[in-house]
Design an enzyme around this catalytic site. Structure first.
Site, PDB file in Angstrom:
ATOM      1  N   LEU A  17       0.827  -1.202   0.000  1.00 30.11           N
ATOM      2  CA  LEU A  17       0.000   0.000   0.000  1.00 30.11           C
ATOM      3  C   LEU A  17       0.864   1.255   0.000  1.00 30.11           C
ATOM      4  O   LEU A  17       0.571   2.227  -0.702  1.00 30.11           O
ATOM      5  CB  LEU A  17      -0.927   0.008   1.211  1.00 30.11           C
ATOM      6  CG  LEU A  17      -1.914  -1.151   1.341  1.00 30.11           C
ATOM      7  CD1 LEU A  17      -2.753  -0.993   2.609  1.00 30.11           C
ATOM      8  CD2 LEU A  17      -2.813  -1.263   0.119  1.00 30.11           C
ATOM      9  N   ASP A  36      10.720   3.573   6.186  1.00 28.17           N
ATOM     10  CA  ASP A  36      10.455   2.143   6.319  1.00 28.17           C
ATOM     11  C   ASP A  36      11.680   1.469   6.918  1.00 28.17           C
ATOM     12  O   ASP A  36      12.730   2.097   7.099  1.00 28.17           O
ATOM     13  CB  ASP A  36      10.137   1.550   4.934  1.00 28.17           C
ATOM     14  CG  ASP A  36       9.214   0.335   5.002  1.00 28.17           C
ATOM     15  OD1 ASP A  36       9.549  -0.611   5.745  1.00 28.17           O
ATOM     16  OD2 ASP A  36       8.187   0.329   4.320  1.00 28.17           O
ATOM     17  N   ASP A  57      11.769   3.528  12.150  1.00 26.38           N
ATOM     18  CA  ASP A  57      10.949   2.706  13.037  1.00 26.38           C
ATOM     19  C   ASP A  57       9.832   3.597  13.560  1.00 26.38           C
ATOM     20  O   ASP A  57      10.084   4.564  14.287  1.00 26.38           O
ATOM     21  CB  ASP A  57      11.807   2.177  14.189  1.00 26.38           C
ATOM     22  CG  ASP A  57      11.020   1.343  15.192  1.00 26.38           C
ATOM     23  OD1 ASP A  57       9.771   1.305  15.111  1.00 26.38           O
ATOM     24  OD2 ASP A  57      11.660   0.751  16.082  1.00 26.38           O
ATOM     25  N   SER A 148      -8.265  -0.643   9.513  1.00 28.43           N
ATOM     26  CA  SER A 148      -8.655  -1.904   8.880  1.00 28.43           C
ATOM     27  C   SER A 148     -10.128  -2.117   9.190  1.00 28.43           C
ATOM     28  O   SER A 148     -10.633  -1.634  10.221  1.00 28.43           O
ATOM     29  CB  SER A 148      -7.840  -3.077   9.441  1.00 28.43           C
ATOM     30  OG  SER A 148      -8.430  -4.316   9.094  1.00 28.43           O
ATOM     31  N   TYR A 161      -4.938  -7.114  17.184  1.00 28.58           N
ATOM     32  CA  TYR A 161      -4.920  -6.322  15.953  1.00 28.58           C
ATOM     33  C   TYR A 161      -6.172  -5.450  15.857  1.00 28.58           C
ATOM     34  O   TYR A 161      -6.094  -4.258  15.535  1.00 28.58           O
ATOM     35  CB  TYR A 161      -4.821  -7.263  14.759  1.00 28.58           C
ATOM     36  CG  TYR A 161      -4.759  -6.585  13.413  1.00 28.58           C
ATOM     37  CD1 TYR A 161      -3.585  -5.966  12.973  1.00 28.58           C
ATOM     38  CD2 TYR A 161      -5.858  -6.579  12.562  1.00 28.58           C
ATOM     39  CE1 TYR A 161      -3.522  -5.357  11.726  1.00 28.58           C
ATOM     40  CE2 TYR A 161      -5.805  -5.969  11.318  1.00 28.58           C
ATOM     41  CZ  TYR A 161      -4.632  -5.358  10.901  1.00 28.58           C
ATOM     42  OH  TYR A 161      -4.587  -4.750   9.666  1.00 28.58           O
ATOM     43  N   LYS A 165      -6.268  -1.362  15.704  1.00 30.54           N
ATOM     44  CA  LYS A 165      -6.884  -0.657  14.581  1.00 30.54           C
ATOM     45  C   LYS A 165      -8.123   0.122  15.038  1.00 30.54           C
ATOM     46  O   LYS A 165      -8.418   1.197  14.515  1.00 30.54           O
ATOM     47  CB  LYS A 165      -7.249  -1.647  13.480  1.00 30.54           C
ATOM     48  CG  LYS A 165      -6.041  -2.264  12.787  1.00 30.54           C
ATOM     49  CD  LYS A 165      -5.169  -1.211  12.122  1.00 30.54           C
ATOM     50  CE  LYS A 165      -4.071  -1.822  11.268  1.00 30.54           C
ATOM     51  NZ  LYS A 165      -3.240  -0.786  10.582  1.00 30.54           N
ATOM     52  N   PHE A 194      -6.665  -6.673   0.919  1.00 30.85           N
ATOM     53  CA  PHE A 194      -5.885  -6.165  -0.209  1.00 30.85           C
ATOM     54  C   PHE A 194      -4.769  -7.143  -0.556  1.00 30.85           C
ATOM     55  O   PHE A 194      -4.079  -7.670   0.321  1.00 30.85           O
ATOM     56  CB  PHE A 194      -5.293  -4.791   0.110  1.00 30.85           C
ATOM     57  CG  PHE A 194      -6.203  -3.656  -0.274  1.00 30.85           C
ATOM     58  CD1 PHE A 194      -5.895  -2.832  -1.334  1.00 30.85           C
ATOM     59  CD2 PHE A 194      -7.391  -3.447   0.424  1.00 30.85           C
ATOM     60  CE1 PHE A 194      -6.747  -1.805  -1.701  1.00 30.85           C
ATOM     61  CE2 PHE A 194      -8.247  -2.428   0.066  1.00 30.85           C
ATOM     62  CZ  PHE A 194      -7.926  -1.600  -1.003  1.00 30.85           C
ATOM     63  N   THR A 196      -1.260  -7.722  -1.870  1.00 26.48           N
ATOM     64  CA  THR A 196      -0.008  -6.996  -2.056  1.00 26.48           C
ATOM     65  C   THR A 196       1.118  -7.985  -2.340  1.00 26.48           C
ATOM     66  O   THR A 196       1.001  -9.187  -2.067  1.00 26.48           O
ATOM     67  CB  THR A 196       0.350  -6.192  -0.794  1.00 26.48           C
ATOM     68  OG1 THR A 196       0.671  -7.096   0.278  1.00 26.48           O
ATOM     69  CG2 THR A 196      -0.809  -5.291  -0.376  1.00 26.48           C
TER      70      THR A 196
END
Length: 255
Positions: A17, A36, A57, A148, A161, A165, A194, A196
């Protein structure tokens, strides 16, 4: 807001993404910093596009400050997109063996997916606040975070998770209200499934599993579709304090 002439930081910019977003913003005229931890992919993007790669980070203050500083050195920082990922603990709250879900894993997941987003948002916002307004309405920039649909319909085993989110979703309106006097907008994108490059050969299996579950179009999302939405959010000044689901009308079942 015009994208051209501004700098943008894309955290997680070497991932699926994020990379699509880097390419889209670069094509629109932004000076882009790819923030990144994936050195190979980040360096490759730097060489291909002429963007700037900074090893970053998201959970580390000094690391993010350095990336933001690199962006400010290129042009006025007006765009921050956070699409970073990382390991996430999974499992039921109480397992079949009767043991509770690991606390350390929960904390790690929240640290990466929620605290990291907060860290990037606060430091990017402070940098944007130092810029001169770009228009007569006092606009200085836009922050786009990534949640998400698990924030709304987390599946069995996704509690850490989903909690993280959900926190990103919960921060959106409050952050937009906090930053409104500074002319900084905050929007969150909540993607569905998605496809990827990170999935590699497993992508075909995931497409076969998830594609038919999406009402329309019956396929997984594609990274350029996410990036197209990011570009629109940047350019549409009336989008603020909102979470946008990008999921083809998919709603996660329990499992």
């Amino acid at each position: 807001m015009r994208i051209g002439g501004s700098s943008a930081i894309v955290v997680g910019g070497a991932g699926g993404l994020g990379e699509a977003t880097v390419r889209r913003l670069h094509a629109a005229g932004a000076a882009v910093v790819v923030a990144d931890l994936a050195d190979d992919k980040g360096t490759a993007l730097e060489k291909e596009l002429g963007v700037r790669y900074v090893r970053t980070d998201a959970t580390d203050e000094d690391s993010v400050r350095a990336a933001v500083g690199e962006a400010e050195a290129l042009a006025p920082l007006r765009i921050s997109v956070d699409a970073h990922g990382g390991p996430a603990t999974g499992g039921r709250l109480v397992g079949k063996d009767g043991e509770p879900l690991d606390l350390a894993g929960f904390r790690q997941t929240v640290d990466i997916y929620l605290t990291g987003v907060f860290n990037v948002m606060r430091l990017a916002a402070a940098a944007m606040a130092r810029q001169e307004p770009v228009d007569e309405e006092g606009g200085r920039g836009v922050i786009v975070n990534t949640a998400s649909i698990a924030a709304y319909e987390g599946q069995i085993g996704q509690l850490p998770y989903a909690a993280a989110k959900g926190g990103v979703v919960g921060m959106t309106l409050v952050a937009a209200r906090d930053l409104s006097p500074l002319g900084i907008r905050v929007v969150t994108v909540a993607p569905g499934t998605f496809l990827t490059p990170a999935y590699g050969k497993a992508g075909d299996q995931l497409e076969a599993y998830w594609g038919p579950k999406v009402p329309h179009p019956r396929r997984m999302g594609r990274s350029p579709e996410y990036a197209a939405l990011i570009e629109h959010i940047c350019e549409n000044d009336y989008l603020n304090g909102e979470v946008i689901r990008l999921d083809g009308a998919l709603r996660f079942p329990p499992k």
